[in-house]
Design an enzyme around this catalytic site. Structure first.
Site, PDB file in Angstrom:
ATOM      1  N   ALA A  10       0.810  -1.218   0.000  1.00  0.00           N
ATOM      2  CA  ALA A  10       0.000   0.000   0.000  1.00  0.00           C
ATOM      3  C   ALA A  10       0.841   1.264   0.000  1.00  0.00           C
ATOM      4  O   ALA A  10       0.388   2.317   0.454  1.00  0.00           O
ATOM      5  CB  ALA A  10      -0.929  -0.003   1.214  1.00  0.00           C
ATOM      6  N   ARG A  16      -1.551   9.419 -10.369  1.00  0.00           N
ATOM      7  CA  ARG A  16      -2.587   9.584 -11.391  1.00  0.00           C
ATOM      8  C   ARG A  16      -3.940   9.964 -10.805  1.00  0.00           C
ATOM      9  O   ARG A  16      -4.844  10.384 -11.533  1.00  0.00           O
ATOM     10  CB  ARG A  16      -2.707   8.302 -12.222  1.00  0.00           C
ATOM     11  CG  ARG A  16      -1.626   8.179 -13.281  1.00  0.00           C
ATOM     12  CD  ARG A  16      -1.778   6.917 -14.093  1.00  0.00           C
ATOM     13  NE  ARG A  16      -1.264   5.753 -13.384  1.00  0.00           N
ATOM     14  CZ  ARG A  16      -1.358   4.507 -13.839  1.00  0.00           C
ATOM     15  NH1 ARG A  16      -1.968   4.266 -14.985  1.00  0.00           N
ATOM     16  NH2 ARG A  16      -0.857   3.504 -13.146  1.00  0.00           N
ATOM     17  N   ASP A 101      -4.736  -1.589  -3.938  1.00  0.00           N
ATOM     18  CA  ASP A 101      -5.550  -0.858  -4.899  1.00  0.00           C
ATOM     19  C   ASP A 101      -6.406  -1.774  -5.768  1.00  0.00           C
ATOM     20  O   ASP A 101      -6.769  -1.428  -6.889  1.00  0.00           O
ATOM     21  CB  ASP A 101      -4.678   0.038  -5.774  1.00  0.00           C
ATOM     22  CG  ASP A 101      -3.633  -0.733  -6.568  1.00  0.00           C
ATOM     23  OD1 ASP A 101      -3.554  -1.966  -6.408  1.00  0.00           O
ATOM     24  OD2 ASP A 101      -2.882  -0.103  -7.339  1.00  0.00           O
ATOM     25  N   ARG A 334     -30.877  15.615  13.106  1.00  0.00           N
ATOM     26  CA  ARG A 334     -29.444  15.842  13.256  1.00  0.00           C
ATOM     27  C   ARG A 334     -28.874  14.978  14.369  1.00  0.00           C
ATOM     28  O   ARG A 334     -29.617  14.333  15.119  1.00  0.00           O
ATOM     29  CB  ARG A 334     -29.210  17.328  13.515  1.00  0.00           C
ATOM     30  CG  ARG A 334     -29.568  18.214  12.330  1.00  0.00           C
ATOM     31  CD  ARG A 334     -29.677  19.669  12.701  1.00  0.00           C
ATOM     32  NE  ARG A 334     -28.449  20.166  13.308  1.00  0.00           N
ATOM     33  CZ  ARG A 334     -28.343  21.366  13.869  1.00  0.00           C
ATOM     34  NH1 ARG A 334     -29.387  22.180  13.920  1.00  0.00           N
ATOM     35  NH2 ARG A 334     -27.193  21.753  14.390  1.00  0.00           N
ATOM     36  N   TYR A 388     -30.464  28.812  22.200  1.00  0.00           N
ATOM     37  CA  TYR A 388     -29.177  29.516  22.166  1.00  0.00           C
ATOM     38  C   TYR A 388     -29.393  30.986  22.502  1.00  0.00           C
ATOM     39  O   TYR A 388     -30.204  31.673  21.877  1.00  0.00           O
ATOM     40  CB  TYR A 388     -28.564  29.373  20.767  1.00  0.00           C
ATOM     41  CG  TYR A 388     -27.187  29.961  20.608  1.00  0.00           C
ATOM     42  CD1 TYR A 388     -26.159  29.650  21.499  1.00  0.00           C
ATOM     43  CD2 TYR A 388     -26.904  30.826  19.555  1.00  0.00           C
ATOM     44  CE1 TYR A 388     -24.894  30.185  21.339  1.00  0.00           C
ATOM     45  CE2 TYR A 388     -25.639  31.365  19.383  1.00  0.00           C
ATOM     46  CZ  TYR A 388     -24.634  31.041  20.284  1.00  0.00           C
ATOM     47  OH  TYR A 388     -23.385  31.580  20.127  1.00  0.00           O
TER      48      TYR A 388
END
Length: 477
Positions: A10, A16, A101, A334, A388
């Site tokens: 690796a 490229r 790869d 969220r 807030y």
């Protein structure tokens, strides 16, 4: 058979890719390329995994504690990479070498190669493939005994003869070695080539000259050793991996209405009878329970959805959704959101870092942030937790069986005890006792005959009328 040591090469530069991100840290279906190689090695039964990295160790942060990392100090070829790993092989009997790869390489193939190598007693076993268009690949030259005699590189003109270029069996770069024979053979590698590098492709000839046997292991699917070297090949590998993931889920009992418009990451887990509607994307460590419905057009990232729930036209990140929960359409959940069984987050609702109790409902047009909501509570449309104050976040606590009127703003920190009510349009700044009705708004005042008074005024410019909100119908055309 003793468990093999699997070495993952690796350390390539990956120029490229034209990216500041190391090649093997680019992702395919939510998993880095090095992550694909590691997953395959583990599933293949590796006794130990050794990763050969480049100087600077860019891959270290992606490796678990059970993976040993070694550094190839110079970019001196695949032979140089395996030489760098030689000291980490320990007392292994079998060494399997794969490239980082080739993300489509399956665990079954690695395991079959290792087993075939162990059974054969050969010094090396080379995974080969027969290609219709073998240009650019190293050719496998067989000996009279059927074994591998040598591998001929074809990098530059003149490397191979015309007869050798006519060979369609190629070296895939996947090897099994006897550790006992490998060490001495590595010491005999030379860099007598145009690149001045050491190549593993020299090893078959070296081992044969030493009296050892080298065998081939033909692969049935050449696509498994598809190399990713640029962004085009990254996209091609992603398409293949995505198709495999979707087909695996469908064969396990998941209905995916439109596979061509659905995205599912490698580590997503789906139970039988899950229904994925068109245009949906499931990312990261998302899990979906039996009978749940996702989509159409929903995105889930690192969240869990329990059995029987539905997430319609919504975006969900880091949320925990219990059983029989309804989400959407057009909800945004969220991180830190927890919806307990039977809860609802309806249309145009945003919830963040909040817990919604069993059978409680946030039906529509509301923002709930940093809040705890009890069971069987119903929040009216446009209920807002003002969490807030410009400096710090504060928490809102809403009890069970609470009813808020439409357009209620809860200014945190504030507590609404069980069975409390709020009047429509209220801005709640103080705690509301159990069972109480809180009304916090300007008292209504009606001005009699106002329309007549307005009608008596002389005509004004449109902008003046717009400010009073009473432009005449003739102005609208």
């Amino acid at each position: 058979m003793n468990e093999p040591v699997i070495v993952i090469l690796a350390a390539g530069q990956g120029t490229r890719m034209r990216s500041r991100t190391p090649k093997l840290l680019h992702t395919i279906c939510g998993r880095t390329m090095i992550g694909w190689a590691l997953a395959a090695a583990r599933a293949a039964g590796a006794g130990r995994i050794v990763v050969v990295d480049a100087p600077g160790e860019p891959l270290r942060a992606q490796l678990d504690a059970d993976v040993e990392l070694v550094v190839q100090p110079l970019p001196d070829g695949t032979g140089g990479a395996l030489r760098a790993a030689a000291g980490a092989l320990g007392d292994a009997e079998t060494v399997v070498v794969i490239n980082g790869d080739v993300p489509l390489l399956g665990a079954d193939t690695i395991e079959a190669l290792a087993q075939a190598h162990a059974r054969s007693g050969a010094a090396a076993t080379i995974a080969t493939s027969v290609l219709d268009e073998p240009a650019g690949w190293g050719r496998v030259v067989r000996g009279a005994d059927g074994g591998v005699e040598r591998i001929v590189e074809t990098r530059t003109p003149g490397d191979a003869s015309s007869d050798e270029l006519g060979i369609r069996e190629v070296n895939t770069g996947i090897y099994g070695f006897s550790a006992e024979a490998l060490g001495p053979a590595l010491a005999l590698l030379t860099s007598d080539n145009a690149q001045g590098e050491y190549y593993l492709t020299q090893l078959p000839a070296i081992l044969r000259a030493a009296g050892h046997r080298v065998q081939a292991f033909p692969l049935s699917d050449a696509g498994e050793v598809f190399n990713v070297n640029d962004r085009v090949q990254l996209a091609q590998a992603t398409a293949v991996a995505q198709r495999r993931i979707i087909e695996r889920h469908m064969r396990a009992g998941v209905t995916i209405v439109s596979p061509e418009t659905t995205v599912i990451d490698a580590d997503v887990r789906l139970a039988p009878d899950v229904l994925i509607q068109p245009g949906s994307a499931l990312h990261g460590a998302t899990t979906v329970g039996e009978g749940a419905v996702i989509g159409p057009h929903s995105t889930l990232l690192d969240c869990s959805v329990d059995a029987g729930s539905q997430v319609l036209h919504s975006y969900v990140v880091g949320a925990v959704i219990g059983e029989r929960v309804s989400v959407g359409p057009f909800a945004y959940l969220r991180p830190g959101t927890v919806l307990h069984a039977g809860a609802k987050a309806g249309s145009f609702v945003e919830i963040k870092n909040s817990e919604v109790g069993e059978r409680s409902k946030v039906p529509h047009l509301s923002y709930i942030g940093d809040a705890t909501i009890g069971a069987e509570t119903n929040l009216g449309a446009s209920t807002i937790t003002a969490n807030y104050d410009g400096i710090a976040k504060h928490r809102t606590v809403i009890g069970s069986r609470v009813r808020t009127g439409v357009d209620t703003t809860l200014v945190a920190p504030v507590v609404l005890a069980d069975d409390a009510y709020t009047g429509a349009g209220s801005v709640i700044t103080r705690d509301v006792p159990a069972g109480a009705l809180a009304i916090a708004r300007e008292r209504q005042r009606n001005i009699e005959n106002y329309a007549e008074r307005v009608g008596e005024q002389p005509a004004r410019h449109d902008s003046t009328q717009a400010r009073t909100g009473h432009g005449g119908s003739s102005q609208r055309g």
